[in-house]
Design a protein around this motif. Structure first.
Motif, PDB file in Angstrom:
ATOM      1  N   UNK A  57       0.816  -1.214   0.000  1.00  0.00           N
ATOM      2  CA  UNK A  57       0.000   0.000   0.000  1.00  0.00           C
ATOM      3  C   UNK A  57       0.844   1.256   0.000  1.00  0.00           C
ATOM      4  N   UNK A  58       2.078   1.188   0.490  1.00  0.00           N
ATOM      5  CA  UNK A  58       3.008   2.319   0.469  1.00  0.00           C
ATOM      6  C   UNK A  58       3.892   2.295  -0.780  1.00  0.00           C
ATOM      7  N   UNK A  59       3.492   1.536  -1.807  1.00  0.00           N
ATOM      8  CA  UNK A  59       4.221   1.413  -3.078  1.00  0.00           C
ATOM      9  C   UNK A  59       5.588   0.771  -2.872  1.00  0.00           C
ATOM     10  N   UNK A  60       5.664  -0.109  -1.880  1.00  0.00           N
ATOM     11  CA  UNK A  60       6.906  -0.819  -1.621  1.00  0.00           C
ATOM     12  C   UNK A  60       6.767  -2.299  -1.893  1.00  0.00           C
ATOM     13  N   UNK A  61       7.766  -3.044  -1.433  1.00  0.00           N
ATOM     14  CA  UNK A  61       7.778  -4.487  -1.666  1.00  0.00           C
ATOM     15  C   UNK A  61       8.421  -5.161  -0.467  1.00  0.00           C
ATOM     16  N   UNK A  62       7.853  -6.296  -0.055  1.00  0.00           N
ATOM     17  CA  UNK A  62       8.374  -7.077   1.065  1.00  0.00           C
ATOM     18  C   UNK A  62       8.790  -8.451   0.545  1.00  0.00           C
ATOM     19  N   UNK A  63      10.042  -8.808   0.756  1.00  0.00           N
ATOM     20  CA  UNK A  63      10.566 -10.078   0.266  1.00  0.00           C
ATOM     21  C   UNK A  63      11.244 -10.829   1.401  1.00  0.00           C
TER      22      UNK A  63
END
Length: 489
Positions: A460-466
């Motif tokens: 939602x914050x235009x990020x990515x979690x890997x």
């Protein structure tokens, strides 16, 4: 999601799929159809080419045989005509009349003596000797290999006025014709090979175009996510009726799935909201009972304490479900502002250390890292990941929070030396309520929603979690956020 943004989202996913490319599968329908049609075409062309070659050869042989049959049949008549005219050299004139540059004629007496021959032959000619050496000269014209030459050969006994005159030998060299036939056969094979190549190309292209609607359906269906169900449709043009019917059925299925998903989200949100108030009341009464429970036995105090802990855990789970419901419905707002990550990570680590009494090491770059993000939501994600790292590692294991940046993004790594996650489970670790080990998760007071919330908030914050992890060596969760771009005047 608005339809325009949905189309852009699907288009971006399709571009990424095309950019990565796909390996050509030998089990695909396109490969099988192409292979079958190509094999059938090759077999058909081979049969046609073989029949044409055989027919050409038979026509050539038949032409030469007919010529020799005609000469052999007319030779006695010509010889008898000259004999009636009283010509002493009638045999020579007859042989000279029927001989050509390729047709050799000679006659032997019943005793085997050479009586006359074509002008181009001599009594010691190799052709006469080779034919004479044959055990049996065929009466009907046949092709015989003599040395490196191909000749059509036959012999026939001739009679004049009812008396045996001698034996007629006819030999026609067809080597040049055979060479021309072989050359024509090679040309035919070349044309057949070129035709097969063109057929392979045309068939593969035609099958690819015919299956293009199915490939388009597969790409669009693979790019549709849960968030796209509300406005996702398959729109195919110039497709066969069977595929258009399949597309309509698929669109109807998407509509039903969208309705079911919407009902599920509303149900989860409503139930979570309705249960949160009575659970808060229950937690309050249980905590009050514990504070004033001096007259309770140890067993009763343990029971009330366990009930309060489970009620608090249920309250946290309901809050997580509410957050997920807000994210799914799009009602959870994000304020994208410039955030100094160097300060934020230190504050989050200090807050976590105060609560958990665990040491957390901060490794940050000396450069200022300013990201475009929502500070409160990012703080919630970091606390969740740090709590998860502490929960699944031993008390003496190191927990690190690493901050770094590249030219375009900021990277926050939460690293632990805990139990790790097997590779088979890493793809599903961000699913809701998914647990690698049910008993282990429950023993650590997990709800199975923390990582799902962290991933939803990060996206939602235009990020990515890997994630990167190895069993027994620990795990590393990485948050990727866009850097703040200052407006240019």
């Amino acid at each position: 999601m608005p339809r325009r943004s949905l189309v852009k989202s699907i288009a971006k996913r399709l571009q990424r799929r095309r950019a990565t490319g796909r390996r050509f599968s030998t089990s695909s329908l396109q490969f099988r159809l192409t292979l079958e049609l190509v094999v059938l075409s090759i077999v058909g062309l081979a049969c046609v080419a073989g029949w044409a070659a055989w027919q050409m050869e038979q026509n050539l042989i038949a032409t030469h045989k007919q010529t020799l049959d005609y000469v052999a049949a007319r030779f006695p008549e010509q010889l008898e005509l000259y004999a009636e005219m009283g010509e002493e050299n009638g045999l020579e004139r007859t042989i000279k009349r029927v001989s050509t540059s390729e047709l050799m004629v000679w006659v032997k007496s019943p005793e085997g003596q050479l009586m006359s021959q074509s002008p181009t032959l001599t009594p010691d000619s190799s052709t006469i000797k080779t034919v004479t050496a044959l055990t049996e000269v065929p009466k009907r014209p046949q092709i015989v290999r003599v040395g490196d030459r191909d000749i059509v050969l036959c012999s026939r006994v001739i009679s004049v006025n009812g008396k045996t005159y001698g034996k007629l030998y006819l030999s026609q060299d067809v080597t040049a014709d055979q060479e021309n036939l072989t050359m024509n056969l090679w040309r035919l094979m070349g044309v057949s090979g070129l035709t097969i190549g063109l057929l392979v190309f045309a068939i593969s292209r035609r099958i690819q175009r015919a299956l293009q609607p199915l490939a388009q359906m597969s790409q669009i269906a693979g790019a549709i996510s849960v968030d796209d169900l509300n406005g996702a449709t398959l729109e195919l043009r110039q497709a066969p009726d069977e595929i258009l019917g399949l597309a309509r059925s698929f669109n109807e299925m998407l509509f039903r799935l969208s309705g079911a998903w919407e009902q599920q989200r509303q149900f989860v949100g409503n139930v979570s909201h309705e249960l949160r108030t009575p659970l808060s009341v229950i937690v309050g009464y249980l905590q009050s009972l514990l504070r004033r429970g001096d007259n309770l036995s140890p067993h009763q105090q343990q029971a009330v304490s366990t009930a309060a802990a489970e009620a608090e855990r249920m309250t946290r789970m309901l809050q997580d479900l509410l957050d997920l419901a807000r994210v799914d419905s799009g009602s959870l707002s994000f304020r994208q502002t410039p955030v100094m990550l160097n300060t934020l990570v230190v504050e989050v680590v200090q807050m976590t250390q105060t609560v958990t009494q665990r040491s957390i090491k901060v490794i940050a770059t000396n450069d200022d890292v300013i990201a475009s993000t929502d500070q409160d939501r990012l703080q919630q994600v970091l606390i969740n990941l740090l709590d998860n790292a502490i929960k699944y590692s031993t008390d003496d294991a190191n927990v690190e929070l690493i901050l770094e940046k590249t030219s375009e993004v900021a990277l926050i790594h939460v690293r632990d030396q805990g139990v790790g996650i097997p590779l088979a489970h890493q793809k599903r670790i961000f699913e809701r309520f998914y647990r690698v080990d049910e008993a282990m998760t429950r023993s650590r007071d997990g709800t199975g929603l923390g990582l799902a919330i962290a991933k939803s908030l990060t996206e939602g914050m235009h990020g990515r979690l890997s994630l990167r992890s190895r069993p027994g060596e620990g795990s590393e969760f990485t948050i990727t956020l866009p850097l703040w771009q200052s407006p240019v005047s």
